[in-house]
Design an enzyme around this catalytic site. Sequence first.
Site, PDB file in Angstrom:
ATOM      1  N   GLU A 239       1.064  -2.123  -1.140  1.00 48.62           N
ATOM      2  CA  GLU A 239       1.412  -2.183   0.286  1.00 48.62           C
ATOM      3  C   GLU A 239       0.911  -0.880   0.881  1.00 48.62           C
ATOM      4  O   GLU A 239       1.459   0.192   0.626  1.00 48.62           O
ATOM      5  CB  GLU A 239       2.918  -2.354   0.470  1.00 48.62           C
ATOM      6  CG  GLU A 239       3.275  -2.934   1.828  1.00 48.62           C
ATOM      7  CD  GLU A 239       3.712  -1.884   2.821  1.00 48.62           C
ATOM      8  OE1 GLU A 239       2.858  -1.450   3.613  1.00 48.62           O
ATOM      9  OE2 GLU A 239       4.893  -1.519   2.808  1.00 48.62           O
ATOM     10  N   CYS A 273       3.931   2.677   8.140  1.00 48.81           N
ATOM     11  CA  CYS A 273       2.746   1.838   7.958  1.00 48.81           C
ATOM     12  C   CYS A 273       2.707   0.696   8.962  1.00 48.81           C
ATOM     13  O   CYS A 273       1.633   0.223   9.341  1.00 48.81           O
ATOM     14  CB  CYS A 273       2.693   1.292   6.527  1.00 48.81           C
ATOM     15  SG  CYS A 273       4.122   0.266   6.082  1.00 48.81           S
TER      16      CYS A 273
END
Length: 472
Positions: A239, A273
């Site tokens: 991720e 993110c």
Amino acid sequence: MQVTTATEAALLTSREIITGEELGSVPLATPGAVAAAARRAAAAAPAWAARPAAERAAILSRAAELLLERDQEAMDLLVREGGSITGKAFYEVHAGAAELRHAAALATGPDSPHGPGSEPGRETEVSRVPLGVVGVIVPWNFPLLLGMRSVAPALALGNTVLLKPDPHTPLSGGRLFAEVLADAGLPEGVLEVVHGDADAGAALVQAPDVAMVSFTGSTEVGREIGATAGRLLKRVVLELGGQNAFVVLPDADIEQAASAGSWGSFLHQGQICMAARRHLVHQDVVEAYTETLARRAAALRIGDPYRTDAQIGPVIEHGALTRIAAAVEEAVAQGARLVTGGRMQGPFFPPTVLADVTPKMAVFHKEVFGPVAAITAFADDDEAIALANTSDYGLTAAVYTSDADRGRALAPRLRCGVVHVGDQTVNHDPALPFGGIGASGNASGFGGRAALDAFTRWHTLTTSSPARAYPF
């Protein structure tokens, strides 16, 4: 973060970002120590996998209770060690507890259905079984939540875990984990925590006893981990970064859209993110949106989140500050208009709005891991989709509109893992799959049944009775 030397082992000392006050120390692990921890986790794996799922679930449920009993301690660590504002820290602690509870339910939930075999006279049993040792490498920005997102389901499904927190947050991302789970009754060796830098991370990925690696962090490091895991034939969940698009359609309420855009870009100093990096705004409302977003950005309170009610805290380190400042300066040099913010203020970087950003500018494509919102105008839906998809990243996106049906029609055209209609890009739900594509990672590995797929493998057993004989 400071490394000191003790008589027995080198120590990693955690210090408050703003004051430099020492918060605690943990031992640094050499590559050999990481490999030894992996062996201990592997030795503990068979007994933990054989433990009834209800017992594993009970330990995780108890850990959730204990974490919430220590919520103030955990929040203080997240604020002082990682620069969180109080509200973000409160959310992270409670979201971490939710991950534990969801994992407990996952442990005792129904197994994945699978059809019977095709040969008559042969009984078939197909099940999901643990992988063994799961290596988890956690970033500093949401150390408790993003760590628990992997640790909790991995443990629930019968794996043991080797956890390496980021060196910036060894207490909130590591020591706290170990203490809470140990107090909840987790057997020795089932969770091993190792501390260190890139060398420790590389040792974790390469350890022969580690069957899988779950990594959350930068795309650059993720590529290296993915290459190593591929060469070693290990499962890997990545991720990574995001250059997420926040699309504002002309029917949107501008005040509400700017509220969502401000939250999506500036929460935790933009060090997320999922943050809204690119604000793609219809040309009919782009000026009004820019003015409103800039007004909101300029009004946010900047300061010490531990001692004041600041809404914007410190950036994680000076190197990150200079990188953010350099990206803003480059954007302005390339023709972007600086509307507000843009210059360092001690350990802080103020919320920054850049207007007139085009795809020819680096800021449109490169992830600026800080509180910077880049605004680009579009003429119609097709151009909005083309702009949004002009990126190597593909993590999250959002479409802000008053017409949910129109937003839902646009959503499948956006090349990313998660889309939110009528909302902003920073959202988390432990029950829902989450993950990105392209430079943002290798698709969903977290949340809901995606966690079951990530942290277990298929096992097939057939039984022939009477036993079969063959021609030779």
